[in-house]
Design an enzyme around this catalytic site. Structure first.
Site, PDB file in Angstrom:
ATOM      1  N   ARG A  50      39.419  58.690  44.925  1.00  0.00           N
ATOM      2  CA  ARG A  50      39.741  57.955  45.776  1.00  0.00           C
ATOM      3  C   ARG A  50      41.578  58.948  45.899  1.00  0.00           C
ATOM      4  O   ARG A  50      40.990  59.115  46.426  1.00  0.00           O
ATOM      5  CB  ARG A  50      40.456  56.715  45.173  1.00  0.00           C
ATOM      6  N   GLU A 134      23.152  43.176  36.902  1.00  0.00           N
ATOM      7  CA  GLU A 134      23.536  42.755  35.274  1.00  0.00           C
ATOM      8  C   GLU A 134      24.590  43.210  34.899  1.00  0.00           C
ATOM      9  O   GLU A 134      24.353  41.678  33.707  1.00  0.00           O
ATOM     10  CB  GLU A 134      21.668  43.683  34.304  1.00  0.00           C
ATOM     11  N   LYS A 210      31.498  34.897  37.095  1.00  0.00           N
ATOM     12  CA  LYS A 210      30.615  35.047  36.222  1.00  0.00           C
ATOM     13  C   LYS A 210      29.827  33.842  36.144  1.00  0.00           C
ATOM     14  O   LYS A 210      28.403  34.202  36.212  1.00  0.00           O
ATOM     15  CB  LYS A 210      31.004  35.441  34.491  1.00  0.00           C
TER      16      LYS A 210
END
Length: 433
Positions: A50, A134, A210
């Protein structure tokens, strides 16, 4: 790319924060090792940030930093894009652009995958490119690849995990020191385990994202974060933790994904588990995921679930795999949603409750409480009375029953004249019924 034309594979990294800086560091420091493992040189060609002048944990070579992330992912010479900026936008647009422009993608973005994973997977399939992730669940712990590949020939029936280090640290401190939630949260913030605004962690949003990813992989069905029943830990009291201790249990925030007939059940909530359960020994900010399958039986994956270096380790593992696939001109496993199972409503999901009730100490109280459970076809496993007179308390643990029936039982108890207060309600997992 032919076997004889192993040109340098060019990598672009989106984000240079806690994780991105460690990815850049590993790409630089382990360049020779990575080349040997991949089978071709891997070159970092750009890092999107940014602000060019922001302080960073790693020194980035001259000319690599850019604020033009869209331009970086659109380059036709970029083979691999690593996305570690997080959030929904601009991450989604950048990943889609990268895939459309021919790059394979490695991401750690759990929120995006849990909200709109199918869009990304479909774009990857259309572009015939890899999308690996992953690092999106449990940091350095290899859990997604075992579910997607190692257990691909098995039938996974349950995934039970501690997948948020902040909440585990807080609950562990409450258990070991007797601290209340606010006190333990303050310590977690002072030590850097909790953000200044800890809502995503303590209210279970992070764990629910998750859980959606784990359920999707384990049961070959599309599960989004909005499908996951969610409760956080902000209402867990020192008394709840002490009551669990008296039962030989400990309180953990669990992500629970189960195969229930032809449906998937996915939920995140605090629960009491026996201290003999493998997950009970997971301390401080560590994560662990317990997997049950028909052939392999019970498996447990344990390790650091967050942090720049551990998460970067998972990112680099994916990057090596994706790079090898580019050399071989193959794709790895994509989305597997063939089972297309529906998500079971929480009310139909079978759970167990621990209920502590302050009651009047007079004849007929125990029978009245037992009748309230029986009214909703909920059987009682254990009941014990603590104290006498004004301090009388009943502690009831139920057998498994539909969650809606257990919830209705608690509501009935709250409306009974003999019940002064229902002081604690918590689900119970693990152990024998």
């Amino acid at each position: 790319m032919s076997e004889g034309d192993k040109r340098t594979l060019k990598v672009a990294v989106l984000g240079c924060g806690a994780v991105g800086s460690q990815v850049v560091r590993l790409l630089t420091e382990q360049r020779d090792d990575l080349a040997a493992r991949v089978g071709a040189p891997v070159e970092l060609v750009g890092v999107a940030v940014r602000r060019l002048d922001a302080p960073r944990e790693v020194e980035v070579a001259d000319g690599l930093l850019t604020t033009d992330a869209a331009g970086l992912v659109a380059r036709d010479d970029v083979d691999l894009v690593v996305e570690v900026i997080g959030g929904i936008e601009p991450a989604r647009s950048l990943i889609l652009s990268a895939l459309e422009n021919g790059a394979s993608v490695v991401t750690a973005n759990k929120a995006l995958l849990a909200e709109d994973g199918p869009t990304l997977f479909e774009a990857a399939a259309k572009a015939e490119r890899d999308l690996y992730y992953e690092a999106a669940v449990a940091g350095a712990i290899p859990i997604l690849r075992p579910l997607r590949e190692s257990l691909a020939g098995d039938k996974v029936t349950r995934v039970l995990g501690i997948v948020n280090g902040t909440t585990n640290f807080i609950l562990d401190k409450m258990d070991t020191s007797g601290a209340g939630f606010s006190e333990a949260l303050e310590e977690a913030q002072e030590l850097g385990y909790a953000e200044a605004d800890p809502t995503a962690d303590v209210e279970g949003f992070d764990a629910a994202a998750k859980a959606a990813i784990l359920a999707s992989l384990a049961f070959h069905s599309r599960v989004t974060a909005s499908d996951v029943y969610r409760e956080g830990i902000s209402e867990v009291t020192a008394a709840d933790v002490a009551s669990a201790r008296d039962m030989g249990s400990v309180v953990k925030l669990l992500a629970i994904c189960e195969l229930r007939g032809d449906q998937v059940a996915a939920r995140v909530h605090p629960a009491m588990i026996p201290r003999s359960h493998p997950l009970a020994s997971v301390r401080e900010a560590y994560n662990a995921v317990f997997v049950e399958s028909e052939a392999a039986g019970q498996l447990m994956f344990y390790g650091p679930g967050a942090g720049g270096a551990p998460t970067a380790s998972a990112v680099l593992g994916d990057l090596v795999t994706v790079a090898r696939n580019r050399l071989a001109e193959v794709r790895g496993a994509g989305e597997s949603a063939y089972a297309d199972r529906a998500v079971q409503p929480m009310g139909e999901t079978r759970t167990r409750y621990h209920v502590a009730i302050d009651v009047d100490d007079r004849a007929g109280v125990l029978a009245a409480v037992a009748n309230a459970f029986a009214d909703h076809d909920v059987s009682i496993q254990t009941v014990r009375q603590e104290g006498r007179g004004a301090d009388a308390q009943l502690v009831v643990v139920s057998h498994a029953a539909p969650d809606a029936a257990l919830s209705a039982t608690v509501q009935q108890l709250r409306n009974m004249d003999i019940v002064r207060e229902v002081t604690s309600v918590m689900r119970v997992e693990g152990g024998d019924e």
